[in-house]
Design a protein around this motif. Structure first.
Motif, PDB file in Angstrom:
ATOM      1  N   VAL A   1       0.835  -1.198   0.000  1.00 41.93           N
ATOM      2  CA  VAL A   1       0.000   0.000   0.000  1.00 41.93           C
ATOM      3  C   VAL A   1       0.871   1.249   0.000  1.00 41.93           C
ATOM      4  N   ARG A   2       0.494   2.176  -0.869  1.00 39.41           N
ATOM      5  CA  ARG A   2       1.126   3.492  -0.839  1.00 39.41           C
ATOM      6  C   ARG A   2       0.002   4.500  -0.643  1.00 39.41           C
ATOM      7  N   ILE A   3       0.238   5.433   0.242  1.00 40.64           N
ATOM      8  CA  ILE A   3      -0.770   6.467   0.471  1.00 40.64           C
ATOM      9  C   ILE A   3      -0.345   7.709  -0.308  1.00 40.64           C
ATOM     10  N   ASN A   4      -1.237   8.227  -1.108  1.00 41.09           N
ATOM     11  CA  ASN A   4      -0.971   9.481  -1.817  1.00 41.09           C
ATOM     12  C   ASN A   4      -1.667  10.617  -1.081  1.00 41.09           C
ATOM     13  N   PHE A   5      -0.893  11.560  -0.644  1.00 41.00           N
ATOM     14  CA  PHE A   5      -1.392  12.680   0.167  1.00 41.00           C
ATOM     15  C   PHE A   5      -1.024  13.970  -0.556  1.00 41.00           C
ATOM     16  N   ILE A   6      -2.031  14.673  -1.075  1.00 46.08           N
ATOM     17  CA  ILE A   6      -1.752  15.940  -1.773  1.00 46.08           C
ATOM     18  C   ILE A   6      -1.669  17.034  -0.713  1.00 46.08           C
ATOM     19  N   VAL A   7      -0.581  17.772  -0.681  1.00 51.60           N
ATOM     20  CA  VAL A   7      -0.459  18.810   0.345  1.00 51.60           C
ATOM     21  C   VAL A   7      -1.157  20.082  -0.150  1.00 51.60           C
ATOM     22  N   LEU A   8      -2.180  20.488   0.586  1.00 51.89           N
ATOM     23  CA  LEU A   8      -3.058  21.578   0.163  1.00 51.89           C
ATOM     24  C   LEU A   8      -2.936  22.739   1.138  1.00 51.89           C
ATOM     25  N   GLU A   9      -2.487  23.844   0.619  1.00 53.65           N
ATOM     26  CA  GLU A   9      -2.248  24.998   1.484  1.00 53.65           C
ATOM     27  C   GLU A   9      -3.525  25.400   2.235  1.00 53.65           C
ATOM     28  N   GLY A  10      -3.388  25.561   3.551  1.00 51.65           N
ATOM     29  CA  GLY A  10      -4.532  26.007   4.357  1.00 51.65           C
ATOM     30  C   GLY A  10      -5.542  24.921   4.647  1.00 51.65           C
ATOM     31  N   GLN A  11      -5.262  23.704   4.206  1.00 51.52           N
ATOM     32  CA  GLN A  11      -6.254  22.635   4.434  1.00 51.52           C
ATOM     33  C   GLN A  11      -5.713  21.459   5.244  1.00 51.52           C
TER      34      GLN A  11
ATOM     35  N   GLU B   1       3.559   9.808  11.786  1.00 49.82           N
ATOM     36  CA  GLU B   1       3.549   9.180  13.126  1.00 49.82           C
ATOM     37  C   GLU B   1       2.644   7.956  13.127  1.00 49.82           C
ATOM     38  N   LEU B   2       1.459   8.142  12.541  1.00 49.13           N
ATOM     39  CA  LEU B   2       0.457   7.071  12.545  1.00 49.13           C
ATOM     40  C   LEU B   2       0.953   5.857  11.759  1.00 49.13           C
ATOM     41  N   MET B   3       1.659   6.110  10.689  1.00 49.04           N
ATOM     42  CA  MET B   3       2.093   5.014   9.822  1.00 49.04           C
ATOM     43  C   MET B   3       3.448   4.424  10.245  1.00 49.04           C
ATOM     44  N   LYS B   4       3.967   4.923  11.351  1.00 51.69           N
ATOM     45  CA  LYS B   4       5.267   4.472  11.851  1.00 51.69           C
ATOM     46  C   LYS B   4       5.357   2.945  11.971  1.00 51.69           C
ATOM     47  N   ASN B   5       4.242   2.342  12.373  1.00 52.92           N
ATOM     48  CA  ASN B   5       4.253   0.893  12.629  1.00 52.92           C
ATOM     49  C   ASN B   5       3.710   0.059  11.478  1.00 52.92           C
ATOM     50  N   TYR B   6       3.490   0.709  10.346  1.00 58.46           N
ATOM     51  CA  TYR B   6       2.948  -0.023   9.195  1.00 58.46           C
ATOM     52  C   TYR B   6       3.924   0.016   8.019  1.00 58.46           C
ATOM     53  N   PRO B   7       4.029  -1.097   7.276  1.00 50.99           N
ATOM     54  CA  PRO B   7       4.959  -1.130   6.139  1.00 50.99           C
ATOM     55  C   PRO B   7       4.360  -0.444   4.903  1.00 50.99           C
ATOM     56  N   VAL B   8       4.176   0.854   5.027  1.00 51.51           N
ATOM     57  CA  VAL B   8       3.460   1.614   3.998  1.00 51.51           C
ATOM     58  C   VAL B   8       4.343   2.764   3.538  1.00 51.51           C
ATOM     59  N   SER B   9       4.194   3.152   2.281  1.00 54.42           N
ATOM     60  CA  SER B   9       4.885   4.351   1.830  1.00 54.42           C
ATOM     61  C   SER B   9       3.883   5.498   1.769  1.00 54.42           C
ATOM     62  N   VAL B  10       4.171   6.569   2.485  1.00 58.04           N
ATOM     63  CA  VAL B  10       3.313   7.759   2.409  1.00 58.04           C
ATOM     64  C   VAL B  10       3.988   8.733   1.453  1.00 58.04           C
ATOM     65  N   ARG B  11       3.284   9.050   0.370  1.00 60.43           N
ATOM     66  CA  ARG B  11       3.899   9.945  -0.618  1.00 60.43           C
ATOM     67  C   ARG B  11       3.157  11.278  -0.634  1.00 60.43           C
ATOM     68  N   PHE B  12       3.922  12.334  -0.451  1.00 62.51           N
ATOM     69  CA  PHE B  12       3.340  13.675  -0.447  1.00 62.51           C
ATOM     70  C   PHE B  12       3.480  14.271  -1.842  1.00 62.51           C
ATOM     71  N   LEU B  13       2.347  14.662  -2.389  1.00 61.42           N
ATOM     72  CA  LEU B  13       2.352  15.209  -3.754  1.00 61.42           C
ATOM     73  C   LEU B  13       2.075  16.704  -3.750  1.00 61.42           C
TER      74      LEU B  13
ATOM     75  N   GLU C   1      14.366   6.736  10.665  1.00 63.24           N
ATOM     76  CA  GLU C   1      14.872   5.681  11.557  1.00 63.24           C
ATOM     77  C   GLU C   1      13.771   5.229  12.526  1.00 63.24           C
ATOM     78  N   GLY C   2      13.623   3.927  12.634  1.00 66.55           N
ATOM     79  CA  GLY C   2      12.631   3.390  13.573  1.00 66.55           C
ATOM     80  C   GLY C   2      11.245   3.251  12.969  1.00 66.55           C
ATOM     81  N   HIS C   3      11.052   3.732  11.755  1.00 67.34           N
ATOM     82  CA  HIS C   3       9.736   3.581  11.114  1.00 67.34           C
ATOM     83  C   HIS C   3       9.729   2.351  10.217  1.00 67.34           C
ATOM     84  N   LYS C   4       8.616   1.631  10.247  1.00 66.00           N
ATOM     85  CA  LYS C   4       8.496   0.443   9.391  1.00 66.00           C
ATOM     86  C   LYS C   4       8.377   0.829   7.922  1.00 66.00           C
ATOM     87  N   GLY C   5       7.677   1.903   7.667  1.00 58.06           N
ATOM     88  CA  GLY C   5       7.434   2.309   6.281  1.00 58.06           C
ATOM     89  C   GLY C   5       8.411   3.374   5.815  1.00 58.06           C
ATOM     90  N   THR C   6       8.094   3.959   4.673  1.00 58.78           N
ATOM     91  CA  THR C   6       8.947   5.003   4.100  1.00 58.78           C
ATOM     92  C   THR C   6       8.056   6.197   3.752  1.00 58.78           C
TER      93      THR C   6
END
Ligand code: SAM
Length: 327
Positions: free
Chosen positions: A154-164, A174-186, A236-241
């Protein structure tokens, strides 16, 4: 093999199966939606199969199913079953908002379809509801956790939206620290169906990285495949990337290996450019194989070098929405 006029190999197809979506994300379309096309203008599942087969024959080895929301389409599984058997196709991936995927998870697993990108731009309920204009927070979170725990990539796509949603960048890591997931900021792009004016972005990939650096100092850059659109890191210390996707800054055009086909059959050779041909009438003709092949060869032979060059085709004004381009 498909090689474009800038010597880039094209082996990745993003195939939109619908322009409809059950969310109304405010950076993608206006509250009332866009004018979705008539059903008869959408490619049928058989037509999607045919086009996929021809492109795989031309060297496409990865297909990402997108839309609109792919699971709005009730017959999607039929297409997936077909693709799964297609020789030469090594990777079938899906991009989804995770609202409707629940009933299909077991079958996806059986089919061996493991790569799922989930679009999620908030972990706070009210931020999620404000952005998506829909009340689907619990369903999305349940499905996301299920996908992760059942072993999907699983990869999470997170669009960074100014003011939102800037305030959710650190909490989602922090939340995904313990999950083998990639959080990608677009980075946000100007394809919002005219729902708001779009000049420039504050949250480009460098600003996002600086923000993350203030909270997590201990992370390292990872090696990424040459055609990757994300710059990837591990804390460091996070399961995911986590990753940064310069979708507005467009730093990755030099290695772009993708083509898009919209749900109406438009071929798009760059997200920032205009459609270059349409396959719907061609695929509806008898003996369409040659016609599809030739249309693909022609557009691949005249691709813009970068998204900035392609953008000139619009004369600076974008009126389209990502739900019809197939994000
Ligand atoms: N419905 C599916 C989903 O939500 O993932 C697939 C289609 S959606 C149009 C594909 C991706 O495009 C989503 O990750 C969405 O966040 C992104 N997207 C839509 N509008 C965008 C915009 N203006 N800028 C950047 N990304 C956008």
């Amino acid at each position: 093999m498909l090689i474009d006029n800038h010597k880039r190999t094209i082996n990745y197809l993003r195939l939109a199966v619908t322009d409809r979506c059950n969310l109304r994300c405010n950076y993608c379309m206006p509250a009332e939606g866009i004018s979705f096309v008539q059903n008869k203008k959408l490619l049928t599942i058989d037509e999607l199969k045919k086009i996929s087969q021809v492109l795989v024959g031309q060297g496409v080895s990865k297909i990402r199913i997108t839309g609109g929301e792919p699971f709005v389409r009730k017959d999607l599984i039929d297409l997936l079953r077909y693709l799964q058997k297609l020789e030469g196709l090594d990777d079938i991936s899906i991009t989804t908002n995770a609202t409707l995927i629940g009933p299909y998870i077991d079958e996806l697993k059986k089919l061996g379809i493991k790569n799922i990108n989930v679009s999620l731009d908030a972990i706070d309920r009210s931020t999620f509801e404000k952005i998506t204009r829909r009340n689907q927070y619990d369903t999305v979170h349940e499905n996301l956790i299920r996908l992760i725990t059942e072993g999907f990539n699983v990869r999470i796509n997170f669009i960074v939206l100014e003011g939102q949603n800037e305030q959710d960048i650190i909490p989602i890591l922090e939340l995904m620290k313990n999950y083998p997931v990639s959080v990608r900021f677009l980075e946000e792009m100007p394809f919002n169906g005219g729902s708001k004016s779009f000049e420039k972005i504050t949250w480009d990939y460098k600003v996002i990285l600086t923000h993350i650096t203030k909270h997590f100092s201990n992370f390292k850059k990872l090696d990424s495949p040459e055609t990757s659109t994300s710059i990837n890191y591990k804390i460091e210390g996070h399961k995911g990337t986590f990753g940064l996707i310069p979708s507005f800054s467009r730093t990755f055009c030099g290695s772009c290996n993708r083509l898009r086909i919209t749900a109406t059959g438009d071929i798009i050779t760059c997200l920032y450019g205009k459609p270059k041909a349409n396959l719907r009438d061609i695929v509806r003709n008898k003996n369409s194989k040659n016609g599809i092949e030739n249309a693909i060869l022609k557009v691949v032979g005249s691709r813009a070098k970068t998204g900035f060059d392609a953008q000139k085709e619009h004369g600076g004004v974008f009126e389209n929405s990502m739900t019809s381009i197939g994000g």
